[in-house]
Design an enzyme around this catalytic site. Sequence first.
Site, PDB file in Angstrom:
ATOM      1  N   ALA A   2      -7.133  -4.604   3.059  1.00 11.27           N
ATOM      2  CA  ALA A   2      -7.653  -5.827   3.681  1.00 11.27           C
ATOM      3  C   ALA A   2      -8.005  -6.866   2.622  1.00 11.27           C
ATOM      4  CB  ALA A   2      -8.878  -5.497   4.533  1.00 11.27           C
ATOM      5  N   ARG A  91       0.745   4.717  -0.300  1.00 12.19           N
ATOM      6  CA  ARG A  91      -0.276   3.667  -0.357  1.00 12.19           C
ATOM      7  C   ARG A  91      -0.287   2.968  -1.722  1.00 12.19           C
ATOM      8  NH1 ARG A  91      -5.663   2.913   1.957  1.00 12.19           N
ATOM      9  NH2 ARG A  91      -6.901   2.009   0.321  1.00 12.19           N
ATOM     10  N   TYR A 199       6.553  12.289   6.968  1.00 18.03           N
ATOM     11  CA  TYR A 199       7.489  11.164   6.797  1.00 18.03           C
ATOM     12  C   TYR A 199       7.766  10.950   5.314  1.00 18.03           C
ATOM     13  CZ  TYR A 199       2.911   8.799   6.491  1.00 18.03           C
ATOM     14  OH  TYR A 199       1.618   8.462   6.189  1.00 18.03           O
TER      15      TYR A 199
HETATM   16  C1  LIG Z   1      -5.335  10.693   7.157  1.00 22.06           C
HETATM   17  C2  LIG Z   1      -5.186   9.205   7.310  1.00 22.06           C
HETATM   18  C3  LIG Z   1      -3.939   8.667   7.597  1.00 22.06           C
HETATM   19  C4  LIG Z   1      -3.790   7.287   7.783  1.00 22.06           C
HETATM   20  N1  LIG Z   1      -2.559   6.800   8.086  1.00 22.06           N
HETATM   21  C5  LIG Z   1      -2.411   5.474   8.331  1.00 22.06           C
HETATM   22  C6  LIG Z   1      -1.125   4.940   8.649  1.00 22.06           C
HETATM   23  O1  LIG Z   1      -0.130   5.664   8.683  1.00 22.06           O
HETATM   24  N2  LIG Z   1      -1.024   3.607   8.912  1.00 22.06           N
HETATM   25  C7  LIG Z   1      -2.116   2.772   8.874  1.00 22.06           C
HETATM   26  O2  LIG Z   1      -1.967   1.564   9.152  1.00 22.06           O
HETATM   27  N3  LIG Z   1      -3.341   3.250   8.546  1.00 22.06           N
HETATM   28  C8  LIG Z   1      -3.518   4.568   8.271  1.00 22.06           C
HETATM   29  N4  LIG Z   1      -4.735   5.055   7.916  1.00 22.06           N
HETATM   30  C9  LIG Z   1      -5.883   4.128   7.842  1.00 22.06           C
HETATM   31  C10 LIG Z   1      -5.894   3.309   6.547  1.00 22.06           C
HETATM   32  O3  LIG Z   1      -5.868   4.145   5.408  1.00 22.06           O
HETATM   33  C11 LIG Z   1      -7.146   2.435   6.517  1.00 22.06           C
HETATM   34  O4  LIG Z   1      -7.349   1.852   7.782  1.00 22.06           O
HETATM   35  C12 LIG Z   1      -7.000   1.321   5.487  1.00 22.06           C
HETATM   36  O5  LIG Z   1      -6.931   1.859   4.190  1.00 22.06           O
HETATM   37  C13 LIG Z   1      -8.183   0.353   5.591  1.00 22.06           C
HETATM   38  O6  LIG Z   1      -8.056  -0.635   4.607  1.00 22.06           O
HETATM   39  P1  LIG Z   1      -9.340  -1.390   4.062  1.00 22.06           P
HETATM   40  O7  LIG Z   1      -8.829  -2.383   3.078  1.00 22.06           O
HETATM   41  O8  LIG Z   1     -10.183  -1.855   5.172  1.00 22.06           O
HETATM   42  O9  LIG Z   1     -10.203  -0.274   3.304  1.00 22.06           O
HETATM   43  P2  LIG Z   1      -9.822   0.563   2.001  1.00 22.06           P
HETATM   44  O10 LIG Z   1      -8.360   0.721   1.903  1.00 22.06           O
HETATM   45  O11 LIG Z   1     -10.666   1.791   2.051  1.00 22.06           O
HETATM   46  O12 LIG Z   1     -10.298  -0.351   0.792  1.00 22.06           O
HETATM   47  C14 LIG Z   1     -11.664  -0.576   0.519  1.00 22.06           C
HETATM   48  C15 LIG Z   1     -11.776  -1.023  -0.934  1.00 22.06           C
HETATM   49  O13 LIG Z   1     -13.110  -1.439  -1.180  1.00 22.06           O
HETATM   50  C16 LIG Z   1     -13.506  -0.956  -2.468  1.00 22.06           C
HETATM   51  N5  LIG Z   1     -14.979  -0.891  -2.477  1.00 22.06           N
HETATM   52  C17 LIG Z   1     -15.776  -0.079  -1.741  1.00 22.06           C
HETATM   53  N6  LIG Z   1     -17.061  -0.340  -1.992  1.00 22.06           N
HETATM   54  C18 LIG Z   1     -17.092  -1.342  -2.907  1.00 22.06           C
HETATM   55  C19 LIG Z   1     -18.145  -2.055  -3.563  1.00 22.06           C
HETATM   56  N7  LIG Z   1     -19.454  -1.813  -3.336  1.00 22.06           N
HETATM   57  N8  LIG Z   1     -17.807  -3.020  -4.448  1.00 22.06           N
HETATM   58  C20 LIG Z   1     -16.496  -3.312  -4.715  1.00 22.06           C
HETATM   59  N9  LIG Z   1     -15.466  -2.673  -4.110  1.00 22.06           N
HETATM   60  C21 LIG Z   1     -15.761  -1.705  -3.222  1.00 22.06           C
HETATM   61  C22 LIG Z   1     -12.819   0.399  -2.569  1.00 22.06           C
HETATM   62  O14 LIG Z   1     -12.717   0.826  -3.920  1.00 22.06           O
HETATM   63  C23 LIG Z   1     -11.468   0.098  -1.936  1.00 22.06           C
HETATM   64  O15 LIG Z   1     -10.537  -0.379  -2.885  1.00 22.06           O
HETATM   65  C24 LIG Z   1      -4.915   6.425   7.681  1.00 22.06           C
HETATM   66  C25 LIG Z   1      -6.166   6.953   7.362  1.00 22.06           C
HETATM   67  C26 LIG Z   1      -6.303   8.332   7.166  1.00 22.06           C
HETATM   68  C27 LIG Z   1      -7.660   8.873   6.815  1.00 22.06           C
END
Ligand SMILES: Cc1cc2nc3c(=O)[nH]c(=O)nc-3n(C[C@H](O)[C@H](O)[C@H](O)COP(=O)(O)OP(=O)(O)OC[C@H]3O[C@@H](n4cnc5c(N)ncnc54)[C@H](O)[C@@H]3O)c2cc1C
Length: 370
Positions: A2, A91, A199
């Site tokens: 995100a 990823r 996959y």
């Molecule tokens: C088993 C499994 C399978 C999945 N398969 C899929 C799939 O096939 N397709 C799909 O669309 N989704 C899938 N997902 C979901 C997907 O992985 C997440 O929804 C996605 O990674 C969310 O993105 P995000 O950017 O919100 O959070 P994240 O990817 O978790 O990124 C958060 C970031 O914030 C950083 N951060 C945290 N705290 C701090 C802080 N205090 N200060 C600075 N940085 C910080 C972290 O280091 C990280 O880089 C799967 C999840 C799981 C568990």
Amino acid sequence: MAGLTMALELARRDRPCIVVERAPRLEEVGAGLQLSPNALRVLARLGDLDDLKARGTVAETVTLHAARTGRAIASVPVSSADGTPYLSIHRADLQAWLVRAAAASSRIELRLGRDIGAIARDRSDLRVEAIRSGGTEILQTPLVIAADGVNSPTAQRLGLGGPAATGALAWRGRVADGAAMPPAGIEAWLGPRRHAVAYPIASGRETNLVLIEPADGSANHADLPARFSKWDRRLGTMIASVDGFTAWPLKAVPGARPWRHLDNRLILIGDAAHAMLPYAAQGAAMAIEDAAVLAAHLDRAADLSNALRGYETERRPRIDRVRSRVGFHRFVYHLPFPLSLGRNAVLASRSAASLAGDLAWLYDWRPPRD
Ligand SMILES: Cc1cc2nc3c(=O)[nH]c(=O)nc-3n(C[C@H](O)[C@H](O)[C@H](O)COP(=O)(O)OP(=O)(O)OC[C@H]3O[C@@H](n4cnc5c(N)ncnc54)[C@H](O)[C@@H]3O)c2cc1C
């Protein structure tokens, strides 16, 4: 996902931003991801889609198998009518693609190895602590977009509590090429209280394997082959070929979590706002969609309050609908015998086009026009 997507969406509208990331290096983390056409339509505007496709594998179908016999129950077409593909990818490869696009933009500043600390109102701005090993930097900014994941420290600091346990656990592993028959497209095996998904990743050189089962506290990696021993032999071969599974307790953010805070100066997006079970493979896709919609509202609205309100009004119904679909998959995938026979018969009786039609509302989504 995100955070970097948000930065790229802002940059393409010529808005500057600073991305603060806890990790000191953006290196190989996590496992495989499925990226559906709704997410790829956003990414196609942000960088070289052919390059992204080359890092992953294009899937034409998701094939559902009966757990024990391995019989294919149904094959659901997943590519979109407009030609946007459905991709499976590691990823780390998606992250590297996003970082490369971000590095090419003069509007994006990446600050790695900083942990976001306290965030407080400071007149019309926010005062943000970015804590690193050598000391604390103070950032002044009109808006914080908190994309800090399912365990969002920002949400916890705002007093929103942590995510809820779902009672399920995912085991994630990689099968090296040749160790087991690589799957064709996305393949899933459905069994009582458990399912498995496989996959290709790494441009098809490896297979990503995910095993979902109840989190009963005693489960361990060494017993996995035994727990799945009565399942399809092809899946068993893949499980035996994984060199080390990683356990991921699955957590979800309650649907009622508020997204807008500090007088509309801070907003949660991605998993921090609405993490859900991965049973529709949509968590990252929703995070990517969030970024495109929020950037459009920031462009259109007269002020931040209207932008953030407009964003939430647009996003809530879609996130709720995806969450309901996830609940439906959870119910249907894990049906016990003999209800599973009814499920299999219904799925087998439906045409590929009608199965694809069930998800058209999800995959045919388009990002807001500029
Ligand atoms: C088993 C499994 C399978 C999945 N398969 C899929 C799939 O096939 N397709 C799909 O669309 N989704 C899938 N997902 C979901 C997907 O992985 C997440 O929804 C996605 O990674 C969310 O993105 P995000 O950017 O919100 O959070 P994240 O990817 O978790 O990124 C958060 C970031 O914030 C950083 N951060 C945290 N705290 C701090 C802080 N205090 N200060 C600075 N940085 C910080 C972290 O280091 C990280 O880089 C799967 C999840 C799981 C568990």
